[in-house]
Scaffold this motif. Structure first.
Motif, PDB file in Angstrom:
ATOM      1  N   GLN A   1     -18.557   6.573  89.158  1.00 21.09           N
ATOM      2  CA  GLN A   1     -19.998   6.350  89.824  1.00 21.09           C
ATOM      3  C   GLN A   1     -20.066   5.603  90.917  1.00 21.09           C
ATOM      4  O   GLN A   1     -19.512   4.524  90.848  1.00 21.09           O
TER       5      GLN A   1
ATOM      6  N   PRO B   1     -26.699   4.825  99.450  1.00 27.29           N
ATOM      7  CA  PRO B   1     -27.992   4.180  99.848  1.00 27.29           C
ATOM      8  C   PRO B   1     -29.008   4.943 100.516  1.00 27.29           C
ATOM      9  O   PRO B   1     -30.076   5.145 100.129  1.00 27.29           O
TER      10      PRO B   1
ATOM     11  N   ARG C   1     -31.451   7.114  94.869  1.00 32.44           N
ATOM     12  CA  ARG C   1     -31.288   6.122  93.948  1.00 32.44           C
ATOM     13  C   ARG C   1     -30.623   6.198  92.578  1.00 32.44           C
ATOM     14  O   ARG C   1     -30.492   5.392  91.969  1.00 32.44           O
ATOM     15  N   GLN C   2     -30.238   7.473  92.611  1.00 31.02           N
ATOM     16  CA  GLN C   2     -29.234   7.965  91.506  1.00 31.02           C
ATOM     17  C   GLN C   2     -27.915   7.699  91.962  1.00 31.02           C
ATOM     18  O   GLN C   2     -27.478   8.141  93.043  1.00 31.02           O
ATOM     19  N   PRO C   3     -26.901   7.786  91.189  1.00 28.33           N
ATOM     20  CA  PRO C   3     -25.432   7.593  91.509  1.00 28.33           C
ATOM     21  C   PRO C   3     -24.807   8.946  91.646  1.00 28.33           C
ATOM     22  O   PRO C   3     -25.359   9.873  90.867  1.00 28.33           O
ATOM     23  N   TYR C   4     -23.837   8.940  92.819  1.00 26.68           N
ATOM     24  CA  TYR C   4     -22.935  10.174  92.752  1.00 26.68           C
ATOM     25  C   TYR C   4     -21.740   9.925  91.817  1.00 26.68           C
ATOM     26  O   TYR C   4     -21.590   8.859  91.140  1.00 26.68           O
ATOM     27  N   GLU C   5     -21.406  10.807  91.192  1.00 24.17           N
ATOM     28  CA  GLU C   5     -20.319  10.964  90.041  1.00 24.17           C
ATOM     29  C   GLU C   5     -19.032  11.596  90.233  1.00 24.17           C
ATOM     30  O   GLU C   5     -19.142  12.978  90.736  1.00 24.17           O
TER      31      GLU C   5
ATOM     32  N   THR D   1     -23.586  15.493  92.377  1.00 23.28           N
ATOM     33  CA  THR D   1     -24.524  14.837  93.236  1.00 23.28           C
ATOM     34  C   THR D   1     -25.960  14.765  92.771  1.00 23.28           C
ATOM     35  O   THR D   1     -26.250  15.726  91.840  1.00 23.28           O
TER      36      THR D   1
ATOM     37  N   TYR E   1     -22.823   4.862  94.558  1.00 27.40           N
ATOM     38  CA  TYR E   1     -24.344   4.949  95.111  1.00 27.40           C
ATOM     39  C   TYR E   1     -24.233   5.365  96.717  1.00 27.40           C
ATOM     40  O   TYR E   1     -23.411   4.601  97.422  1.00 27.40           O
TER      41      TYR E   1
ATOM     42  N   THR F   1     -34.445  13.521  93.723  1.00 25.62           N
ATOM     43  CA  THR F   1     -34.495  12.433  94.318  1.00 25.62           C
ATOM     44  C   THR F   1     -36.117  12.029  94.144  1.00 25.62           C
ATOM     45  O   THR F   1     -36.959  12.891  94.800  1.00 25.62           O
TER      46      THR F   1
END
Length: 84
Positions: A41, A45, A49-53, A70, A43, A74
């Motif tokens: 994971q 910016p 505000r949610q992480p990419y994985e 992704t 981020y 949002t």
């Protein structure tokens, strides 16, 4: 992959381990010694505000195969949440 760049630094197919550099928004992050099916994971910016994985399913001598998940939704801090 879109606005994300992934560079493979090291791959160990015998142990199913790998090391990658991830470049997002001119920021480079190195993820060392990760295993297959282990979510990586990070981020971005400017995007969410949610992480990419990043999930890798297969490691070979010079390549890795997997997928990038992704954030789908949002939510702004000032946006009210409606309950139906």
């Amino acid at each position: 992959i879109g606005d994300i760049q992934v560079a493979l630094n090291k791959a160990d197919p015998k142990r199913n381990r790998f090391t990658v550099d991830i470049l997002a928004d001119d920021k480079r992050v190195e993820k060392k010694d990760k295993g297959i099916n282990e979510p990586v994971q990070f981020y971005v910016p400017s995007r969410a505000r949610q992480p990419y994985e990043l999930v890798v399913n297969e490691v070979t001598k010079n390549t890795i195969k997997g997928y990038l998940a992704t954030p789908k939704v949002t939510i702004s801090r000032n946006e009210p949440v409606s309950s139906n």
